[in-house]
Design a protein around this motif. Structure first.
Motif, short mmCIF file in Angstrom:
data_model
loop_
_atom_site.label_atom_id
_atom_site.label_comp_id
_atom_site.label_asym_id
_atom_site.label_seq_id
_atom_site.Cartn_x
_atom_site.Cartn_y
_atom_site.Cartn_z
N PRO A 14 0.82 -1.22 0.00
CA PRO A 14 0.00 0.00 0.00
C PRO A 14 0.85 1.27 0.00
CG PRO A 14 -0.56 -1.43 1.86
CD PRO A 14 0.68 -1.97 1.25
N VAL A 18 2.22 3.01 4.98
CA VAL A 18 1.29 2.64 6.05
C VAL A 18 1.56 1.19 6.49
CG1 VAL A 18 -0.53 1.77 4.51
CG2 VAL A 18 -1.16 2.82 6.66
N PRO B 200 -8.06 7.30 -1.61
CA PRO B 200 -7.84 5.96 -2.16
C PRO B 200 -8.08 4.87 -1.12
CG PRO B 200 -5.74 7.06 -1.75
CD PRO B 200 -6.81 8.06 -1.45
N ILE B 202 -6.93 1.27 0.50
CA ILE B 202 -5.71 0.46 0.62
C ILE B 202 -6.07 -0.83 1.36
CG2 ILE B 202 -4.00 2.32 0.52
CD1 ILE B 202 -3.88 2.10 3.62
N ASN B 203 -5.21 -1.82 1.20
CA ASN B 203 -5.44 -3.10 1.85
C ASN B 203 -4.58 -3.19 3.11
OD1 ASN B 203 -5.39 -5.98 2.48
ND2 ASN B 203 -6.46 -6.19 0.52
N TYR B 211 -7.60 5.24 2.90
CA TYR B 211 -6.30 5.66 3.42
C TYR B 211 -6.45 7.00 4.15
CZ TYR B 211 -1.44 7.18 3.58
OH TYR B 211 -0.22 7.63 4.01
N LEU B 219 -5.48 2.64 11.43
CA LEU B 219 -4.26 2.24 10.72
C LEU B 219 -3.11 3.09 11.25
CD1 LEU B 219 -3.71 4.66 8.47
CD2 LEU B 219 -5.34 3.39 7.14
#
Lengths: 92, 406
Positions: A14, A18, B200, B202-203, B211, B219
């Motif tokens: 990603p 992150v 966006p 995100i995984n 995100y 996160l």
């Protein structure tokens, strides 16, 4: 310590740096250059190593101690502090 | 067909503030510094008058201003700041953090010389020092273009294939403090053009999430990445800024449809005779001065050209190669020094891309206008005269010259 895995490339991680997986999956043990080896015959279960380990890599199940090599960075504090020299640092 | 527009007399800073207002930014955090100050002053009026719903965060330094912007953008907001010179230099650390976090912050920079000696007047030493930060860097020429470019900047930065911050530069005082009749679009048209910020997906740990910082979908942003992953993240940034090139061109076209205004292909703006053999390449307001000289030469039947580089990052390499292929001689004007290097930063980039070309023009460099040293048509003529001499004699005495220094 777990087997070395092929790390993903830039196209499959990603954006933004992150954290995309749990820190549990990040084996900081592969930073280690010296591995602590416990001689359980010498060990008196005093648990000084358990208290001193800065990475909580030594666990006590009530009967014996075990070292978690996935996260142990090989600092050697356990070997230095062990009063009966039951832990030896061996080069990886 | 372009929409009906209102014409208002504003300077470059006010044009930036007006565009930021119309882009409905969620957060603005900045610290005052000449010649950018009017942007934030004007914007604070909008806040005080209740014309915007923006969170206006005053801070004690530019390092903090950029840090606040990073936090705001990480939380999913549309965020902007403004700075210049020493302020940008003080931000330097966080400028890189903003880009590496892939946060589409827009920053207006009223170009001003870096100290020392201390100086408040324009040159490009401040933004050139940030050229490898992986921010998109667009240089505007006049207040109208500042307005237009700020609006486009959000759309470019927030594009799903880009997701990088964008700096919009314009020459301090020459543009920031000079009044121009600026055509402004209606609020609703800008709103429709820019839209809301797209975040966006995100995984993370097997889940598709947005995100952004969100307590419902936690996160971790900005963790450590050492020799095992840092390199991969930097490679991603390179890909994103490469993607920005096409996006800049598309948005330049899209904006032309609503406004009737277009800046070349969005990356480069050539002006002058198609068959010209001599050309000047420059950034920012100098292009306007050079154009008047090109016009004067045209009346005399002399074929010359000026190519204004609007996008410096991403660097329009293939477009420049194409634009330069039929020229015999090119003078690159750099408004910042390349101390200890072979010429200024624009010269270095252009000379580098020409190395790959079979047929290429000769290229010379002029360092000019440092600390706001005036750039007159006479000075530009001196460059074209030099080029004519080189063309006649075939001799280049010095590759790098200092134009207008005593």
């Amino acid at each position: 310590m777990s087997e070395k895995q092929v790390k993903p490339g830039w196209k499959s991680i990603p954006i933004g740096g992150v954290c995309w997986k749990s820190s549990e999956e990040y084996s900081t043990g592969d930073w280690r250059s010296n591995r602590p080896i416990l001689d359980s015959d010498k060990c008196t279960n005093c648990l000084i190593c358990y208290i001193y380990c800065p990475d909580s890599c030594i666990s006590w199940d009530g009967e014996k101690i075990t070292i978690n090599y996935d996260y142990c960075k090989g600092c050697g504090i356990c070997a230095t502090e062990c009063p009966v020299t039951a832990i030896e640092m061996v080069k990886e | 067909m372009s929409v009906k527009q209102k014409i208002i007399g504003i300077n470059g800073d006010e044009a930036a503030a007006y565009a930021l207002k119309q882009c409905k930014v969620d957060l603005l955090s900045a610290y005052p510094i000449t010649p950018q100050t009017i942007i934030v002053e004007k914007f604070s009026e909008y806040v005080a008058n209740g014309e915007v719903e923006t969170e206006f965060v005053t801070v004690e330094s530019e390092h903090s201003a950029m840090s606040v912007c990073i936090g705001g953008a990480a939380a999913g907001g549309r965020v902007c700041t403004a700075t210049a010179s020493a302020g940008l230099a003080l931000m330097h650390e966080m400028v890189f953090v903003a880009a590496s976090h892939r946060l589409p912050i827009v920053m207006t920079v009223a170009n001003r010389a870096l100290s020392g000696p201390i100086n408040i007047h324009p040159d490009h030493s401040d933004s050139m020092a940030e050229r490898d930060s992986s921010w998109i860097q667009l240089y505007a020429e006049n207040p109208q273009e500042v307005y237009d470019t700020v609006i486009q900047a959000f759309k470019i930065a927030e594009d799903p294939t880009v997701q990088l911050p964008c700096m919009v530069m314009f020459d301090g005082f020459i543009v920031s403090h000079t009044l121009q009749n600026v055509s402004v679009l209606p609020d609703n048209i800008v709103d429709k053009f820019v839209g809301r910020r797209r975040i966006p997906k995100i995984n993370v740990m097997g889940r598709e999430i947005e995100y952004k910082l969100d307590v419902k979908n936690p996160l971790t942003m900005g963790p450590l990445a050492l020799f095992d992953y840092y390199f991969e993240h930097k490679r991603q940034q390179e890909e994103a800024i490469r993607n920005a090139k096409q996006v800049i061109c598309e948005i330049n076209d899209e904006f032309a449809k609503i406004s009737g205004r277009k800046y070349g292909d969005g990356l480069l703006q050539p002006y002058g005779h198609e068959d010209a053999e001599l050309a000047i390449i420059c950034l920012g307001s100098t292009a306007g001065t050079a154009r008047t000289v090109v016009d004067e030469y045209r009346t005399k039947g002399i074929k010359v050209k000026v190519i204004r580089l609007k996008a410096f990052r991403p660097f329009p390499a293939s477009e420049l190669k194409n634009a330069l292929k039929n020229l015999k001689l090119v003078a690159v004007l750099d408004r910042s020094g390349g101390y200890g290097a072979i010429g200024g930063p624009v010269f270095n980039e252009i000379r580098s891309i020409l190395y790959d070309c079979k047929e290429r023009p000769r290229i010379v460099n002029y360092i000019y206008g440092l600390g706001g040293r005036d750039v007159t048509p006479k000075l530009i003529k001196k460059v074209y005269e030099d080029l004519e001499d080189i063309l006649k004699t075939g001799k280049v005495e010095e590759n790098v010259k200092f134009l207008g220094v005593r």
